[in-house]
Motif scaffolding. Structure first.
Motif, PDB file in Angstrom:
ATOM      1  N   ASP A  11      34.545 -14.304 -38.038  1.00  0.00           N
ATOM      2  CA  ASP A  11      34.233 -15.412 -37.134  1.00  0.00           C
ATOM      3  C   ASP A  11      33.448 -16.511 -37.842  1.00  0.00           C
ATOM      4  OD1 ASP A  11      35.314 -15.027 -34.518  1.00  0.00           O
ATOM      5  OD2 ASP A  11      34.010 -13.282 -34.307  1.00  0.00           O
ATOM      6  N   ARG A  12      33.550 -16.558 -39.162  1.00  0.00           N
ATOM      7  CA  ARG A  12      32.771 -17.519 -39.938  1.00  0.00           C
ATOM      8  C   ARG A  12      33.719 -18.456 -40.685  1.00  0.00           C
ATOM      9  NH1 ARG A  12      29.023 -12.838 -42.793  1.00  0.00           N
ATOM     10  NH2 ARG A  12      28.326 -11.827 -40.862  1.00  0.00           N
ATOM     11  N   PRO A  13      34.081 -19.578 -40.067  1.00  0.00           N
ATOM     12  CA  PRO A  13      35.062 -20.473 -40.700  1.00  0.00           C
ATOM     13  C   PRO A  13      34.593 -21.055 -42.027  1.00  0.00           C
ATOM     14  CG  PRO A  13      34.057 -21.504 -38.773  1.00  0.00           C
ATOM     15  CD  PRO A  13      33.625 -20.081 -38.767  1.00  0.00           C
ATOM     16  N   GLU A  14      33.269 -21.068 -42.259  1.00  0.00           N
ATOM     17  CA  GLU A  14      32.755 -21.632 -43.505  1.00  0.00           C
ATOM     18  C   GLU A  14      32.938 -20.692 -44.687  1.00  0.00           C
ATOM     19  OE1 GLU A  14      29.406 -19.147 -41.853  1.00  0.00           O
ATOM     20  OE2 GLU A  14      30.996 -20.434 -41.059  1.00  0.00           O
ATOM     21  N   VAL A  15      33.273 -19.400 -44.417  1.00  0.00           N
ATOM     22  CA  VAL A  15      33.459 -18.416 -45.484  1.00  0.00           C
ATOM     23  C   VAL A  15      34.936 -18.330 -45.847  1.00  0.00           C
ATOM     24  CG1 VAL A  15      33.179 -16.006 -46.150  1.00  0.00           C
ATOM     25  CG2 VAL A  15      31.464 -17.097 -44.674  1.00  0.00           C
ATOM     26  N   PRO A  16      35.307 -18.558 -47.116  1.00  0.00           N
ATOM     27  CA  PRO A  16      36.725 -18.473 -47.496  1.00  0.00           C
ATOM     28  C   PRO A  16      37.299 -17.082 -47.230  1.00  0.00           C
ATOM     29  CG  PRO A  16      35.416 -19.464 -49.254  1.00  0.00           C
ATOM     30  CD  PRO A  16      34.443 -18.917 -48.261  1.00  0.00           C
ATOM     31  N   VAL A  17      38.554 -17.017 -46.806  1.00  0.00           N
ATOM     32  CA  VAL A  17      39.223 -15.739 -46.595  1.00  0.00           C
ATOM     33  C   VAL A  17      39.623 -15.172 -47.957  1.00  0.00           C
ATOM     34  CG1 VAL A  17      41.174 -14.555 -45.547  1.00  0.00           C
ATOM     35  CG2 VAL A  17      40.088 -16.456 -44.341  1.00  0.00           C
ATOM     36  N   ARG A  18      39.217 -13.959 -48.215  1.00  0.00           N
ATOM     37  CA  ARG A  18      39.576 -13.287 -49.458  1.00  0.00           C
ATOM     38  C   ARG A  18      40.190 -11.943 -49.121  1.00  0.00           C
ATOM     39  NH1 ARG A  18      35.410  -9.615 -50.375  1.00  0.00           N
ATOM     40  NH2 ARG A  18      33.453 -10.051 -49.275  1.00  0.00           N
ATOM     41  N   PRO A  19      40.865 -11.317 -50.078  1.00  0.00           N
ATOM     42  CA  PRO A  19      41.473 -10.013 -49.800  1.00  0.00           C
ATOM     43  C   PRO A  19      40.452  -9.025 -49.257  1.00  0.00           C
ATOM     44  CG  PRO A  19      42.274 -10.851 -51.881  1.00  0.00           C
ATOM     45  CD  PRO A  19      41.186 -11.783 -51.440  1.00  0.00           C
ATOM     46  N   PHE A  20      40.843  -8.283 -48.255  1.00  0.00           N
ATOM     47  CA  PHE A  20      39.949  -7.336 -47.591  1.00  0.00           C
ATOM     48  C   PHE A  20      39.496  -6.262 -48.573  1.00  0.00           C
ATOM     49  CE2 PHE A  20      38.897  -3.622 -45.077  1.00  0.00           C
ATOM     50  CZ  PHE A  20      38.221  -4.151 -43.982  1.00  0.00           C
ATOM     51  N   GLU A  21      38.204  -5.944 -48.539  1.00  0.00           N
ATOM     52  CA  GLU A  21      37.690  -4.830 -49.334  1.00  0.00           C
ATOM     53  C   GLU A  21      36.571  -4.145 -48.564  1.00  0.00           C
ATOM     54  OE1 GLU A  21      35.274  -5.754 -52.841  1.00  0.00           O
ATOM     55  OE2 GLU A  21      35.588  -7.880 -52.381  1.00  0.00           O
ATOM     56  N   PHE A  22      36.386  -2.867 -48.873  1.00  0.00           N
ATOM     57  CA  PHE A  22      35.393  -2.069 -48.166  1.00  0.00           C
ATOM     58  C   PHE A  22      34.036  -2.209 -48.855  1.00  0.00           C
ATOM     59  CE2 PHE A  22      39.466  -0.235 -46.999  1.00  0.00           C
ATOM     60  CZ  PHE A  22      39.322  -0.096 -45.615  1.00  0.00           C
ATOM     61  N   ASP A  23      33.445  -3.382 -48.707  1.00  0.00           N
ATOM     62  CA  ASP A  23      32.177  -3.670 -49.362  1.00  0.00           C
ATOM     63  C   ASP A  23      31.012  -3.408 -48.405  1.00  0.00           C
ATOM     64  OD1 ASP A  23      32.377  -5.766 -47.561  1.00  0.00           O
ATOM     65  OD2 ASP A  23      32.713  -7.304 -49.097  1.00  0.00           O
ATOM     66  N   ALA A  24      29.820  -3.821 -48.805  1.00  0.00           N
ATOM     67  CA  ALA A  24      28.633  -3.556 -47.987  1.00  0.00           C
ATOM     68  C   ALA A  24      28.702  -4.243 -46.633  1.00  0.00           C
ATOM     69  CB  ALA A  24      27.383  -3.998 -48.753  1.00  0.00           C
ATOM     70  N   ASP A  25      29.293  -5.449 -46.580  1.00  0.00           N
ATOM     71  CA  ASP A  25      29.414  -6.144 -45.301  1.00  0.00           C
ATOM     72  C   ASP A  25      30.305  -5.364 -44.340  1.00  0.00           C
ATOM     73  OD1 ASP A  25      27.736  -8.279 -45.841  1.00  0.00           O
ATOM     74  OD2 ASP A  25      29.344  -9.504 -46.703  1.00  0.00           O
ATOM     75  N   VAL A  26      31.437  -4.858 -44.841  1.00  0.00           N
ATOM     76  CA  VAL A  26      32.338  -4.074 -43.997  1.00  0.00           C
ATOM     77  C   VAL A  26      31.675  -2.766 -43.587  1.00  0.00           C
ATOM     78  CG1 VAL A  26      34.522  -2.800 -43.961  1.00  0.00           C
ATOM     79  CG2 VAL A  26      34.453  -5.137 -44.855  1.00  0.00           C
ATOM     80  N   ALA A  27      30.990  -2.115 -44.508  1.00  0.00           N
ATOM     81  CA  ALA A  27      30.309  -0.861 -44.173  1.00  0.00           C
ATOM     82  C   ALA A  27      29.300  -1.075 -43.045  1.00  0.00           C
ATOM     83  CB  ALA A  27      29.622  -0.293 -45.404  1.00  0.00           C
ATOM     84  N   ARG A  28      28.632  -2.209 -43.043  1.00  0.00           N
ATOM     85  CA  ARG A  28      27.613  -2.497 -42.043  1.00  0.00           C
ATOM     86  C   ARG A  28      28.189  -2.551 -40.628  1.00  0.00           C
ATOM     87  NH1 ARG A  28      26.498  -7.441 -40.247  1.00  0.00           N
ATOM     88  NH2 ARG A  28      27.546  -8.409 -42.011  1.00  0.00           N
ATOM     89  N   VAL A  29      29.433  -3.052 -40.506  1.00  0.00           N
ATOM     90  CA  VAL A  29      30.017  -3.241 -39.166  1.00  0.00           C
ATOM     91  C   VAL A  29      31.185  -2.295 -38.909  1.00  0.00           C
ATOM     92  CG1 VAL A  29      29.342  -5.672 -39.208  1.00  0.00           C
ATOM     93  CG2 VAL A  29      31.674  -5.033 -39.897  1.00  0.00           C
ATOM     94  N   PHE A  30      31.463  -1.388 -39.845  1.00  0.00           N
ATOM     95  CA  PHE A  30      32.707  -0.620 -39.782  1.00  0.00           C
ATOM     96  C   PHE A  30      32.907   0.162 -38.487  1.00  0.00           C
ATOM     97  CE2 PHE A  30      35.489   2.999 -40.819  1.00  0.00           C
ATOM     98  CZ  PHE A  30      36.610   2.290 -41.252  1.00  0.00           C
TER      99      PHE A  30
END
Length: 243
Positions: A11-30
């Motif tokens: 939901d953050r249009p200012e952040v470029p879309v990059r290939p999905f990866e299971f990083d710390a951000d994803v782990a936080r909301v997984f």
């Protein structure tokens, strides 16, 4: 780390879309992400434990390959005996760290071996159950058969593979219908049009689904004697396959 944070990553249009990866951000909301994105996920997790209760043998190991934060691992743990070990494997350090945190107060957690590794190079031994829950779809197409053969070789006689995948539907009209329903499912769970679109773009570069027929042909080629398709929710399907 707080558990159960809302998934607002796309939901953050200012952040470029990059290939999905299971990083710390994803782990936080997984936990929130998978609950709101995958129809039937809770049932898949719960039934993985029930399958383990039926097929896990004394003194053997159960593997959760691509374990993320360990929902399936904990389900297996709840339903298996004290002499069954659970090997939980993920190649994302943030996910393995999150798994370890979630095991701290879990009864029987000493039976779990968290491993940060590539499932394609993992040695599988004395396994009565191997779970690939929404994991194979992230493996390169050319490597999927070799992984299933390695799993088959590591299973004891009568051992079981549980495989769950997002599938492609070859019929254009039916495939479009399921795709629209899946997006409706996400909308009903509070995702915005922006988030749905941006996540679809991110996943298209790393998640490659295949048809039901392709999966079932590969199970046979990998040496499994028989398989049973036991679950489907929209375009998510699960099988069990026997040695």
């Amino acid at each position: 780390m707080r558990y159960g944070e809302p998934d607002d990553l796309f939901d953050r249009p200012e952040v470029p879309v990059r290939p999905f990866e299971f990083d710390a951000d994803v782990a936080r909301v997984f936990p929130d992400m998978v609950r709101r994105s995958v129809p039937g996920y809770a049932e898949l997790v719960g039934l993985a434990g029930l399958i383990a209760r039926r097929v896990a043998r004394p003194g053997t190991q159960c593997y959760d390959l691509g374990c993320s934060l360990g929902a399936v691992t904990r389900s297996i743990l709840r339903h298996t005996a004290a002499d069954v070990r659970v090997v939980a494997v993920d190649n994302a350090p943030a996910m393995v760290d999150g798994l370890r945190a979630r095991l701290r107060d879990v009864e029987g957690a000493d039976r779990v071996e968290p491993v940060c590794a590539d499932v394609q190079s993992l040695s599988i031994e004395r396994a009565s159950l191997v779970v690939l829950n929404l994991t194979l779809q992230f493996i390169p197409l050319a490597d999927r058969l070799a992984l299933l053969r390695r799993i088959r070789a590591g299973l004891i006689p009568g051992g079981v593979l549980m495989l769950a995948e997002k599938v492609a539907v070859p019929t254009e009209q039916e495939g479009a219908f399921l795709q629209v329903l899946h997006e409706d499912f996400k909308r009903a769970n509070g995702y915005s049009e922006l988030a749905i679109s941006r996540k679809r773009t991110a996943l298209e570069q790393v998640l490659v689904p295949e048809t039901i027929e392709m999966h079932e042909q590969r199970l046979a080629e990998a040496g499994f004697s028989r398989h049973c398709r036991w679950f489907q929710s929209l375009n998510f399907v699960a099988w069990v396959a026997w040695t």
